[in-house]
Design a protein around this motif. Structure first.
Motif, short mmCIF file in Angstrom:
data_model
loop_
_atom_site.label_atom_id
_atom_site.label_comp_id
_atom_site.label_asym_id
_atom_site.label_seq_id
_atom_site.Cartn_x
_atom_site.Cartn_y
_atom_site.Cartn_z
N LYS A 86 -1.36 -9.30 3.34
CA LYS A 86 -2.63 -8.57 3.28
C LYS A 86 -2.45 -7.16 3.83
O LYS A 86 -2.84 -6.84 4.95
CB LYS A 86 -3.72 -9.34 4.07
N PHE A 87 -1.83 -6.30 3.01
CA PHE A 87 -1.46 -4.95 3.45
C PHE A 87 -2.66 -4.05 3.70
O PHE A 87 -2.57 -3.09 4.44
CB PHE A 87 -0.54 -4.27 2.42
N ASN A 88 -3.79 -4.36 3.10
CA ASN A 88 -4.98 -3.52 3.26
C ASN A 88 -5.96 -4.09 4.28
O ASN A 88 -7.13 -3.72 4.28
CB ASN A 88 -5.68 -3.34 1.91
N THR A 110 -8.29 -4.54 7.16
CA THR A 110 -9.02 -3.52 7.93
C THR A 110 -8.88 -3.79 9.43
O THR A 110 -8.46 -4.88 9.83
CB THR A 110 -10.51 -3.54 7.57
N ASP A 166 -4.07 3.47 11.72
CA ASP A 166 -2.83 4.10 11.26
C ASP A 166 -1.75 4.08 12.33
O ASP A 166 -0.57 3.86 12.03
CB ASP A 166 -3.09 5.55 10.81
N TYR A 208 6.15 -4.92 2.09
CA TYR A 208 5.35 -4.03 2.94
C TYR A 208 6.06 -2.69 3.14
O TYR A 208 5.45 -1.63 2.99
CB TYR A 208 5.07 -4.70 4.29
N SER A 210 5.90 -0.68 0.05
CA SER A 210 4.54 -0.17 -0.19
C SER A 210 4.26 1.04 0.70
O SER A 210 3.62 2.00 0.27
CB SER A 210 3.48 -1.26 0.03
N GLN A 211 4.77 1.02 1.93
CA GLN A 211 4.57 2.15 2.84
C GLN A 211 5.38 3.37 2.39
O GLN A 211 4.91 4.50 2.46
CB GLN A 211 4.93 1.77 4.28
N LYS A 231 3.64 4.99 -0.45
CA LYS A 231 2.46 5.75 -0.01
C LYS A 231 2.86 7.08 0.63
O LYS A 231 2.02 7.89 0.94
CB LYS A 231 1.66 4.93 1.00
#
Length: 197
Positions: free
Chosen positions: A27-29, A31, A54, A106, A109-110, A113
């Motif tokens: 669950k990379f997003n 919150t 962050d 992960y 994905s980073q 970004k």
């Protein structure tokens, strides 16, 4: 328990919870609120200890990077015979995959970004590794190919199953426990695919 010990415990709980959400559940997003709920703490504690989501992510990424770098050091800095080095690297990679199935995904994905990127390997280390691979090819232990192809094959055999884990679980109709067992059995399969003997 002292105030400092409580603070350290709470920080560690938040970090471990975030790692579980990102690296274990994928669950990379997630919150700040989801991390807080999962950890059973107030959301303001995350901002208090880490200043922002962050910053927490950067700390977690740095820890993930250390895990990856430690695995790379097995190959780069060990005096073991080549095949033993590779076997140790495979062992470490498979153990990490079982503990943190989405770690590599992960990290990628980073990187995609544009944040949190660090190299695991130095150029001179990579050249030495290529020389070691070429030597093994000359000895007839590995099929002849560009050394980079050998590395891509090895990493693909290690990382791809975890990277597409949800697809495998669904399409092969297997559960998490069975999939983990399959991953844990891959060491000899991978070694036999990479080495002639």
């Amino acid at each position: 328990m002292s105030k400092q010990e409580k603070k350290d415990q709470a920080q560690e709980l938040i970090k471990e919870t975030a790692k579980n959400l990102f690296f274990v559940q994928g669950k990379f997003n997630a919150t700040t609120q989801e991390i807080a709920d999962e950890a059973g703490v107030n959301r303001t504690l995350i901002n208090y200890y880490f200043r922002s989501r962050d910053n927490l992510i950067q700390i977690i990424f740095d820890e993930a990077h250390r895990v990856e770098k430690k695995k790379s050091e097995i190959i780069m800095n060990s005096d073991l015979p080549f095949k033993e080095k590779i076997a140790k690297f495979i062992d470490g990679s498979l153990s990490t995959s079982l503990q943190y199935p989405y770690l590599e995904t992960y990290i990628v994905s980073q990187i995609n970004k544009g944040s949190c990127h660090k190299k695991d390997v130095e150029e001179n280390e990579l050249k030495k590794l290529y020389q070691d691979i070429e030597r093994e090819m000359e000895l007839g232990n590995i099929e002849k190919m560009k050394p980079v192809q050998f590395l891509i094959n090895m990493i693909s055999l290690l990382v791809f199953p975890s990277a597409v884990r949800p697809l495998f679980l669904e399409n092969l109709m297997i559960g998490n426990k069975e999939f983990d067992k399959i991953i844990s059995e891959r060491k000899d399969i991978i070694l036999n695919m990479l080495f002639k003997n």
